[in-house]
Write a protein that holds these residues in place. Structure first.
Motif, PDB file in Angstrom:
ATOM      1  N   VAL A  59       0.914  -1.180  -0.180  1.00  0.00           N
ATOM      2  CA  VAL A  59       0.188   0.053   0.007  1.00  0.00           C
ATOM      3  C   VAL A  59       0.947   1.177   0.104  1.00  0.00           C
ATOM      4  O   VAL A  59       2.201   1.272   0.392  1.00  0.00           O
ATOM      5  CB  VAL A  59      -0.956  -0.092   1.125  1.00  0.00           C
ATOM      6  CG1 VAL A  59      -1.815  -1.239   1.289  1.00  0.00           C
ATOM      7  CG2 VAL A  59      -0.218   0.115   2.520  1.00  0.00           C
ATOM      8  N   ALA A  60       0.270   2.405  -0.080  1.00  0.00           N
ATOM      9  CA  ALA A  60       0.992   3.721   0.030  1.00  0.00           C
ATOM     10  C   ALA A  60       0.792   4.380   1.123  1.00  0.00           C
ATOM     11  O   ALA A  60       0.020   5.048   1.759  1.00  0.00           O
ATOM     12  CB  ALA A  60       0.224   4.779  -1.067  1.00  0.00           C
ATOM     13  N   ALA A  61       1.821   3.195   2.260  1.00  0.00           N
ATOM     14  CA  ALA A  61       1.763   3.730   3.365  1.00  0.00           C
ATOM     15  C   ALA A  61       2.132   5.182   3.775  1.00  0.00           C
ATOM     16  O   ALA A  61       2.999   5.595   3.618  1.00  0.00           O
ATOM     17  CB  ALA A  61       2.734   2.869   4.143  1.00  0.00           C
ATOM     18  N   GLN A  62       1.412   5.886   4.793  1.00  0.00           N
ATOM     19  CA  GLN A  62       1.670   6.966   5.346  1.00  0.00           C
ATOM     20  C   GLN A  62       2.040   6.706   7.024  1.00  0.00           C
ATOM     21  O   GLN A  62       0.969   6.622   7.765  1.00  0.00           O
ATOM     22  CB  GLN A  62       0.386   7.892   5.399  1.00  0.00           C
ATOM     23  CG  GLN A  62      -0.135   8.185   3.773  1.00  0.00           C
ATOM     24  CD  GLN A  62      -1.439   8.753   3.627  1.00  0.00           C
ATOM     25  OE1 GLN A  62      -1.850   9.467   4.514  1.00  0.00           O
ATOM     26  NE2 GLN A  62      -2.110   8.427   2.482  1.00  0.00           N
ATOM     27  N   SER A  63       3.329   7.347   7.286  1.00  0.00           N
ATOM     28  CA  SER A  63       3.421   6.808   8.662  1.00  0.00           C
ATOM     29  C   SER A  63       2.709   7.832   9.614  1.00  0.00           C
ATOM     30  O   SER A  63       2.555   9.021   9.193  1.00  0.00           O
ATOM     31  CB  SER A  63       4.832   7.283   9.118  1.00  0.00           C
ATOM     32  OG  SER A  63       5.972   6.165   8.210  1.00  0.00           O
ATOM     33  N   ILE A  64       2.397   7.290  10.873  1.00  0.00           N
ATOM     34  CA  ILE A  64       1.621   8.024  11.598  1.00  0.00           C
ATOM     35  C   ILE A  64       2.273   7.834  13.215  1.00  0.00           C
ATOM     36  O   ILE A  64       2.636   6.633  13.439  1.00  0.00           O
ATOM     37  CB  ILE A  64       0.136   7.371  12.059  1.00  0.00           C
ATOM     38  CG1 ILE A  64      -0.482   7.908  10.475  1.00  0.00           C
ATOM     39  CG2 ILE A  64      -0.540   8.220  12.975  1.00  0.00           C
ATOM     40  CD1 ILE A  64      -1.938   7.526  10.504  1.00  0.00           C
ATOM     41  N   ALA A  65       2.624   8.909  13.765  1.00  0.00           N
ATOM     42  CA  ALA A  65       3.172   8.886  15.064  1.00  0.00           C
ATOM     43  C   ALA A  65       2.253   8.681  16.384  1.00  0.00           C
ATOM     44  O   ALA A  65       1.084   9.179  16.222  1.00  0.00           O
ATOM     45  CB  ALA A  65       4.092   9.886  15.267  1.00  0.00           C
ATOM     46  N   GLY A  66       2.787   8.222  17.461  1.00  0.00           N
ATOM     47  CA  GLY A  66       1.704   8.128  18.595  1.00  0.00           C
ATOM     48  C   GLY A  66       1.077   6.691  18.880  1.00  0.00           C
ATOM     49  O   GLY A  66       0.275   6.670  19.934  1.00  0.00           O
ATOM     50  N   TYR A  67       1.054   5.679  17.943  1.00  0.00           N
ATOM     51  CA  TYR A  67       0.692   4.471  18.159  1.00  0.00           C
ATOM     52  C   TYR A  67       1.674   3.538  18.144  1.00  0.00           C
ATOM     53  O   TYR A  67       2.277   3.096  17.283  1.00  0.00           O
ATOM     54  CB  TYR A  67      -0.415   4.245  17.171  1.00  0.00           C
ATOM     55  CG  TYR A  67      -1.403   5.124  17.098  1.00  0.00           C
ATOM     56  CD1 TYR A  67      -2.564   5.196  17.924  1.00  0.00           C
ATOM     57  CD2 TYR A  67      -1.384   6.272  16.220  1.00  0.00           C
ATOM     58  CE1 TYR A  67      -3.791   6.082  18.029  1.00  0.00           C
ATOM     59  CE2 TYR A  67      -2.354   7.338  16.129  1.00  0.00           C
ATOM     60  CZ  TYR A  67      -3.619   7.184  17.194  1.00  0.00           C
ATOM     61  OH  TYR A  67      -4.483   8.140  17.088  1.00  0.00           O
ATOM     62  N   GLY A  68       1.951   2.959  19.378  1.00  0.00           N
ATOM     63  CA  GLY A  68       3.006   1.655  19.412  1.00  0.00           C
ATOM     64  C   GLY A  68       4.269   2.091  19.037  1.00  0.00           C
ATOM     65  O   GLY A  68       4.722   3.134  19.091  1.00  0.00           O
ATOM     66  N   ASN A  69       5.049   1.311  18.491  1.00  0.00           N
ATOM     67  CA  ASN A  69       6.287   1.258  18.129  1.00  0.00           C
ATOM     68  C   ASN A  69       6.276   1.927  16.634  1.00  0.00           C
ATOM     69  O   ASN A  69       6.902   2.996  16.553  1.00  0.00           O
ATOM     70  CB  ASN A  69       7.078  -0.079  18.055  1.00  0.00           C
ATOM     71  CG  ASN A  69       7.030  -0.867  19.443  1.00  0.00           C
ATOM     72  OD1 ASN A  69       6.479  -1.471  19.443  1.00  0.00           O
ATOM     73  ND2 ASN A  69       8.096  -0.450  20.288  1.00  0.00           N
ATOM     74  N   ARG A  70       5.368   1.714  15.885  1.00  0.00           N
ATOM     75  CA  ARG A  70       5.474   2.131  14.414  1.00  0.00           C
ATOM     76  C   ARG A  70       4.006   1.936  14.110  1.00  0.00           C
ATOM     77  O   ARG A  70       3.357   0.948  14.506  1.00  0.00           O
ATOM     78  CB  ARG A  70       6.245   1.450  13.432  1.00  0.00           C
ATOM     79  CG  ARG A  70       7.704   1.332  13.603  1.00  0.00           C
ATOM     80  CD  ARG A  70       8.436   0.587  12.727  1.00  0.00           C
ATOM     81  NE  ARG A  70       8.730  -0.639  13.347  1.00  0.00           N
ATOM     82  CZ  ARG A  70       9.043  -1.780  12.652  1.00  0.00           C
ATOM     83  NH1 ARG A  70       9.331  -1.568  11.274  1.00  0.00           N
ATOM     84  NH2 ARG A  70       9.404  -2.941  12.952  1.00  0.00           N
ATOM     85  N   ALA A  71       3.443   2.870  13.246  1.00  0.00           N
ATOM     86  CA  ALA A  71       2.111   2.976  12.910  1.00  0.00           C
ATOM     87  C   ALA A  71       2.060   3.388  11.160  1.00  0.00           C
ATOM     88  O   ALA A  71       2.987   4.347  11.000  1.00  0.00           O
ATOM     89  CB  ALA A  71       1.184   3.421  13.611  1.00  0.00           C
ATOM     90  N   TYR A  72       1.169   3.174  10.471  1.00  0.00           N
ATOM     91  CA  TYR A  72       0.808   3.749   9.183  1.00  0.00           C
ATOM     92  C   TYR A  72      -0.704   3.575   8.710  1.00  0.00           C
ATOM     93  O   TYR A  72      -1.444   2.638   9.365  1.00  0.00           O
ATOM     94  CB  TYR A  72       1.737   3.128   8.325  1.00  0.00           C
ATOM     95  CG  TYR A  72       1.637   1.778   7.916  1.00  0.00           C
ATOM     96  CD1 TYR A  72       0.550   1.164   6.958  1.00  0.00           C
ATOM     97  CD2 TYR A  72       2.256   0.647   8.538  1.00  0.00           C
ATOM     98  CE1 TYR A  72       0.346   0.037   6.694  1.00  0.00           C
ATOM     99  CE2 TYR A  72       2.191  -0.628   8.060  1.00  0.00           C
ATOM    100  CZ  TYR A  72       1.047  -1.079   7.239  1.00  0.00           C
ATOM    101  OH  TYR A  72       1.134  -2.480   7.009  1.00  0.00           O
ATOM    102  N   TYR A  73      -0.936   4.693   8.246  1.00  0.00           N
ATOM    103  CA  TYR A  73      -2.318   4.706   7.450  1.00  0.00           C
ATOM    104  C   TYR A  73      -2.150   3.985   6.064  1.00  0.00           C
ATOM    105  O   TYR A  73      -1.287   4.294   5.375  1.00  0.00           O
ATOM    106  CB  TYR A  73      -2.973   5.792   7.592  1.00  0.00           C
ATOM    107  CG  TYR A  73      -4.381   6.294   6.583  1.00  0.00           C
ATOM    108  CD1 TYR A  73      -5.414   5.352   7.101  1.00  0.00           C
ATOM    109  CD2 TYR A  73      -4.491   6.957   5.823  1.00  0.00           C
ATOM    110  CE1 TYR A  73      -6.549   5.501   6.878  1.00  0.00           C
ATOM    111  CE2 TYR A  73      -5.610   6.912   5.144  1.00  0.00           C
ATOM    112  CZ  TYR A  73      -6.619   6.298   5.684  1.00  0.00           C
ATOM    113  OH  TYR A  73      -7.966   6.515   4.964  1.00  0.00           O
TER     114      TYR A  73
END
Length: 115
Positions: A59-73
């Motif tokens: 997918v075209a992952a967009q990193s997001i901060a503030g959730y667990g170790n790593r996260a993406y939409y």
């Protein structure tokens, strides 16, 4: 919304819990996102990082901060989170409306403290 239906999630390699709304088309399957559903997948253990990275590569992952170790939409309708040895993917697909990341984030704040 229906009671949650548990099933194996082939895309994420874990267990899916899916809630179906009255407008969900048939056949209903927990393996893919469908309109008018809430889908939460949890992968626990050594394969969590593998499945997190596997979906991210598709997918075209967009990193997001503030959730667990790593996260993406994923740019479509789901939030993927890696926290410790857990991979959690949350997808809210409303009927007749565009997906909203805020719905996934709301569920994440409720689920993550329990892991």
């Amino acid at each position: 919304m229906s009671k949650g239906v548990l099933a194996h999630a082939t895309v994420e390699g874990g267990i899916a819990c899916v809630f179906y709304g009255p407008s969900t088309p048939t056949p209903r399957t927990p393996n893919v996102a469908q309109p008018d559903t809430v889908r939460v997948v949890v992968v626990k253990g050594a394969n969590a990082t593998k499945w997190y990275a596997d979906y991210k590569s598709k997918v075209a992952a967009q990193s997001i901060a503030g959730y667990g170790n790593r996260a993406y939409y994923d740019g479509y309708a789901s939030l993927s989170i890696l926290k410790g040895n857990f991979y959690v993917r949350i997808a809210v697909s409303p009927a007749g409306a565009s997906p909203s990341l805020s719905d996934e984030e709301h569920l994440a704040t409720a689920i993550l403290p329990k892991l």
